[in-house]
Design an enzyme around this catalytic site. Structure first.
Site, PDB file in Angstrom:
ATOM      1  CB  CYS A 148      58.278  48.253  64.287  1.00  0.00           C
ATOM      2  SG  CYS A 148      58.633  48.861  62.647  1.00  0.00           S
ATOM      3  CG  HIS A 171      38.677  21.892  66.977  1.00  0.00           C
ATOM      4  ND1 HIS A 171      37.870  22.937  66.557  1.00  0.00           N
ATOM      5  CD2 HIS A 171      38.033  21.295  68.002  1.00  0.00           C
ATOM      6  CE1 HIS A 171      36.769  22.939  67.299  1.00  0.00           C
ATOM      7  NE2 HIS A 171      36.846  21.964  68.182  1.00  0.00           N
ATOM      8  CD  GLU A 226      38.867  25.051  64.264  1.00  0.00           C
ATOM      9  OE1 GLU A 226      38.593  23.929  63.821  1.00  0.00           O
ATOM     10  OE2 GLU A 226      38.787  25.348  65.474  1.00  0.00           O
ATOM     11  CE  LYS A 229      53.354  49.004  66.108  1.00  0.00           C
ATOM     12  NZ  LYS A 229      53.389  49.389  64.710  1.00  0.00           N
ATOM     13  CB  CYS A 263      62.290  49.535  62.759  1.00  0.00           C
ATOM     14  SG  CYS A 263      61.756  47.964  63.437  1.00  0.00           S
ATOM     15  CE1 TYR A 295      49.980  50.114  56.261  1.00  0.00           C
ATOM     16  CE2 TYR A 295      50.759  48.690  57.999  1.00  0.00           C
ATOM     17  CZ  TYR A 295      50.482  48.903  56.668  1.00  0.00           C
ATOM     18  OH  TYR A 295      50.725  47.909  55.764  1.00  0.00           O
ATOM     19  CD  GLU A 323      50.188  50.045  63.838  1.00  0.00           C
ATOM     20  OE1 GLU A 323      50.369  48.997  63.207  1.00  0.00           O
ATOM     21  OE2 GLU A 323      51.119  50.848  64.087  1.00  0.00           O
TER      22      GLU A 323
HETATM   23  P1  NDP Z   1      49.541  56.347  55.814  1.00  0.00           P
HETATM   24  O1  NDP Z   1      49.959  56.840  54.477  1.00  0.00           O
HETATM   25  O2  NDP Z   1      49.268  54.929  56.041  1.00  0.00           O
HETATM   26  O3  NDP Z   1      48.277  57.176  56.307  1.00  0.00           O
HETATM   27  C1  NDP Z   1      48.223  58.564  56.268  1.00  0.00           C
HETATM   28  C2  NDP Z   1      46.818  58.990  56.661  1.00  0.00           C
HETATM   29  O4  NDP Z   1      46.771  60.405  56.753  1.00  0.00           O
HETATM   30  C3  NDP Z   1      45.777  58.570  55.651  1.00  0.00           C
HETATM   31  O5  NDP Z   1      44.623  58.176  56.361  1.00  0.00           O
HETATM   32  C4  NDP Z   1      45.536  59.843  54.850  1.00  0.00           C
HETATM   33  O6  NDP Z   1      44.233  59.931  54.343  1.00  0.00           O
HETATM   34  C5  NDP Z   1      45.718  60.889  55.915  1.00  0.00           C
HETATM   35  N1  NDP Z   1      46.172  62.173  55.360  1.00  0.00           N
HETATM   36  C6  NDP Z   1      47.142  62.395  54.460  1.00  0.00           C
HETATM   37  N2  NDP Z   1      47.283  63.703  54.212  1.00  0.00           N
HETATM   38  C7  NDP Z   1      46.381  64.332  54.968  1.00  0.00           C
HETATM   39  C8  NDP Z   1      46.035  65.684  55.158  1.00  0.00           C
HETATM   40  N3  NDP Z   1      46.650  66.657  54.491  1.00  0.00           N
HETATM   41  N4  NDP Z   1      45.036  65.981  56.023  1.00  0.00           N
HETATM   42  C9  NDP Z   1      44.397  65.005  56.686  1.00  0.00           C
HETATM   43  N5  NDP Z   1      44.676  63.699  56.559  1.00  0.00           N
HETATM   44  C10 NDP Z   1      45.656  63.368  55.708  1.00  0.00           C
HETATM   45  O7  NDP Z   1      50.688  56.894  56.757  1.00  0.00           O
HETATM   46  P2  NDP Z   1      51.133  56.511  58.222  1.00  0.00           P
HETATM   47  O8  NDP Z   1      51.865  57.725  58.656  1.00  0.00           O
HETATM   48  O9  NDP Z   1      50.022  55.985  59.043  1.00  0.00           O
HETATM   49  O10 NDP Z   1      52.163  55.331  57.968  1.00  0.00           O
HETATM   50  C11 NDP Z   1      53.219  55.466  57.005  1.00  0.00           C
HETATM   51  C12 NDP Z   1      53.681  54.120  56.542  1.00  0.00           C
HETATM   52  O11 NDP Z   1      54.459  53.514  57.561  1.00  0.00           O
HETATM   53  C13 NDP Z   1      52.578  53.116  56.254  1.00  0.00           C
HETATM   54  O12 NDP Z   1      52.061  53.252  54.975  1.00  0.00           O
HETATM   55  C14 NDP Z   1      53.270  51.805  56.467  1.00  0.00           C
HETATM   56  O13 NDP Z   1      53.849  51.404  55.269  1.00  0.00           O
HETATM   57  C15 NDP Z   1      54.305  52.123  57.516  1.00  0.00           C
HETATM   58  N6  NDP Z   1      53.879  51.619  58.825  1.00  0.00           N
HETATM   59  C16 NDP Z   1      53.760  50.274  58.988  1.00  0.00           C
HETATM   60  C17 NDP Z   1      53.322  49.763  60.187  1.00  0.00           C
HETATM   61  C18 NDP Z   1      53.170  48.300  60.329  1.00  0.00           C
HETATM   62  O14 NDP Z   1      53.755  47.552  59.549  1.00  0.00           O
HETATM   63  N7  NDP Z   1      52.359  47.823  61.278  1.00  0.00           N
HETATM   64  C19 NDP Z   1      53.005  50.623  61.319  1.00  0.00           C
HETATM   65  C20 NDP Z   1      53.151  52.016  61.035  1.00  0.00           C
HETATM   66  C21 NDP Z   1      53.575  52.475  59.836  1.00  0.00           C
HETATM   67  P3  NDP Z   1      43.783  59.166  53.008  1.00  0.00           P
HETATM   68  O15 NDP Z   1      43.488  57.781  53.435  1.00  0.00           O
HETATM   69  O16 NDP Z   1      42.560  59.890  52.563  1.00  0.00           O
HETATM   70  O17 NDP Z   1      44.898  59.270  52.044  1.00  0.00           O
END
Ligand code: NDP
Length: 462
Positions: free
Chosen positions: A50, A444, A449, A53, A45, A184, A188
């Site tokens: 976080c 407002h 709102e 980022k 984080c 995510y 982002e």
């Molecule tokens: P996510 O699990 O959110 O997303 C992974 C993405 O990669 C998905 O779109 C997935 O596709 C795709 N993917 C997975 N495997 C493959 C592959 N073999 N080839 C191509 N694409 C693939 O992971 P992140 O790394 O973005 O984030 C991890 C976690 O970290 C989040 O779930 C969240 O909990 C946390 N996080 C929170 C944040 C916040 O609170 N703002 C910010 C950043 C991270 P598909 O959708 O088809 O599965």
């Protein structure tokens, strides 16, 4: 506290959000606590997640604000962005925070070891740099996760890519970036780079980003990426990556036959628990199918004296969740106050631009769970954009259980949606009804709102 002659009552592996909270609270309850961190205090984080980022999101947002300000009459002639200045300032703040994490532990009486710890057995750890052996009555695993990417058999040339960890180490702003993923992190950073003026392309294997979120939110974010200037390519994945001598040195081939050039390629295709080589098998700690440490509601693992909190358990990979889990564990085991963290109805934000704020159930989840639900939703151009020429709209949606009028889901795509959903999260967690929302007087003129002024149920096709 310990019955045996252990070095520590509690030893925590990992100095991230969950680990430091558990260590500090346990020490406050009178336990003798040690903690090992192999990289830098603060964990994902603070060091490479976080916090940096969000600074990048702010940096990128300033660019847009400058444009908007001109429409509001400001004479801003230079709008150049100096990446090196920004990164230096950002790293200075990250260093400061990491220092605070360290001093917080030391002041609480926690003995910190700046090295890697691995299990020898359920009560014994080996510290890898000093070679010291440490024993502890209870051990908490809070090692977090790390970015995953395919290996080179699956994706030739993957070694030329970076992950989110590498983004924070960039020394210059790329001209062309290609980001893989639609979660995510991918969404982002696509906004961050596009906002900083980088030619940005997102390659996602599905057809609409943010799988798992409410479908309306997904559509808004997907379209929003395009409006922000991100080129979004769907239903394909990388086939191979080659390094060339060209000015734009990386060449990507995709399974759909398309090809792209980039100077940075970022894999944001998920994260995995950081458990490789930890020796969990030596301690009898069971690992599940998603590489997660399996725990009960009190964060206890299959080993009687070992607990795990945070991303390594994959319950909800979010900093505040790790903190709550760590705190509950420390109170339970050392404070005489057995309690567990309730993982239901956690509000969360995705820092796209505009942001997503969401709490409770998505429409598809609510329909599956409760059957009949009422939907209230609105989409409008916020007041700020009337003068600045932006066509960007905001989106608000409430999902209401028909049987008792309780709001079971709230979803916002808007500037400051993260701030809004934190507040709204209280009402939804308390089980507020739509009638109670309606009884709340509006503030407002604000975007929020609309949360208390939506009167008409949405009907498909209307
Ligand atoms: P996510 O699990 O959110 O997303 C992974 C993405 O990669 C998905 O779109 C997935 O596709 C795709 N993917 C997975 N495997 C493959 C592959 N073999 N080839 C191509 N694409 C693939 O992971 P992140 O790394 O973005 O984030 C991890 C976690 O970290 C989040 O779930 C969240 O909990 C946390 N996080 C929170 C944040 C916040 O609170 N703002 C910010 C950043 C991270 P598909 O959708 O088809 O599965």
């Amino acid at each position: 506290m310990a019955e045996h002659n252990y070095d520590f009552d509690l030893f925590v592996i990992g100095g991230g959000s969950g680990g430091v909270r558990a260590a500090r609270i346990a020490a406050g309850h009178g336990a003798k606590v040690g903690l090992a961190e192999e990289y830098r205090m603060g964990g994902t984080c603070v060091i490479r997640g976080c916090v940096p980022k969000k600074f990048m999101v702010y940096a990128s947002d300033y660019g847009r604000k400058i444009e908007e300000a001109r429409k509001y009459g400001w004479d801003i002639s230079v709008g150049d962005f100096d990446f090196a200045t920004f990164m230096a300032n950002m790293h200075a703040e990250v260093d400061r925070l990491s220092g605070l994490y360290m001093s917080g532990q030391v002041n609480a009486g926690v003995e910190v070891f700046e090295e890697r710890a691995e299990f020898v057995d359920a009560h014994t750890l080996k510290l890898k740099t000093s070679g010291k052996t440490i024993t502890a009555d209870k051990i908490l695993v809070a090692v977090g996760g790390s970015p995953w990417r395919p290996d080179s058999d699956e994706l030739p040339g993957v070694e030329h890519t970076i992950t989110s960890d590498g983004v924070f180490q960039l020394t210059e702003l790329p001209k062309h970036i290609v980001i893989a993923g639609g979660g995510y992190i991918a969404c982002e950073f696509a906004h961050v780079f596009a906002g900083l003026g980088v030619d940005t392309c997102l390659v996602y294997r599905g057809d609409t980003v943010l799988r798992g979120f409410d479908m309306d939110v997904r559509t808004e974010v997907h379209e929003g990426l395009k409006e922000a200037g991100v080129r979004v390519i769907t239903n394909t994945v990388f086939e191979s990556i080659e390094k060339t001598d060209g000015e734009t040195p990386l060449h990507v081939k995709m399974t759909n036959g398309m090809e792209l050039d980039a100077d940075v390629i970022m894999m944001a295709v998920g994260r995995l628990p950081h458990i490789n080589g930890l020796g969990l098998e030596n301690a009898g700690v069971k690992v599940g199918e998603r590489s997660e440490i399996v725990v009960d509601e009190f964060s206890k693992t299959s080993a009687d004296n070992i607990w795990a909190v945070g991303d390594v358990t994959r319950r909800a990979e979010l900093t505040p969740v790790a903190i709550r889990e760590g705190h509950a564990f420390a109170d339970t085991e050392f404070g005489g106050n057995p309690r567990s963290f309730d993982h239901d109805t956690i509000a969360t934000a995705v820092f796209t631009q505009p942001e997503v704020g969401t709490v409770g159930l998505a429409e598809h989840e609510a329909r599956k769970k409760f059957g009949a639900v009422d939907i209230y939703k609105t989409k409008f151009r916020p007041m700020r954009n009337m003068l600045n020429g932006k066509s960007e709209r905001v989106f608000i949606k409430l999902i209401v259980r028909q049987s008792d009028d309780v709001v079971v889901g709230a979803h916002i795509v808007s500037p400051d949606a993260g701030e809004m959903i934190q507040m709204l999260g209280i009402a939804v967690k308390m089980g507020a009804t739509k009638a109670q929302f309606d009884a709340t007087c509006a503030v407002h003129p604000t975007i929020a709102e609309e949360i208390v002024t939506m009167r008409t149920k949405w009907e498909a096709g209307v």
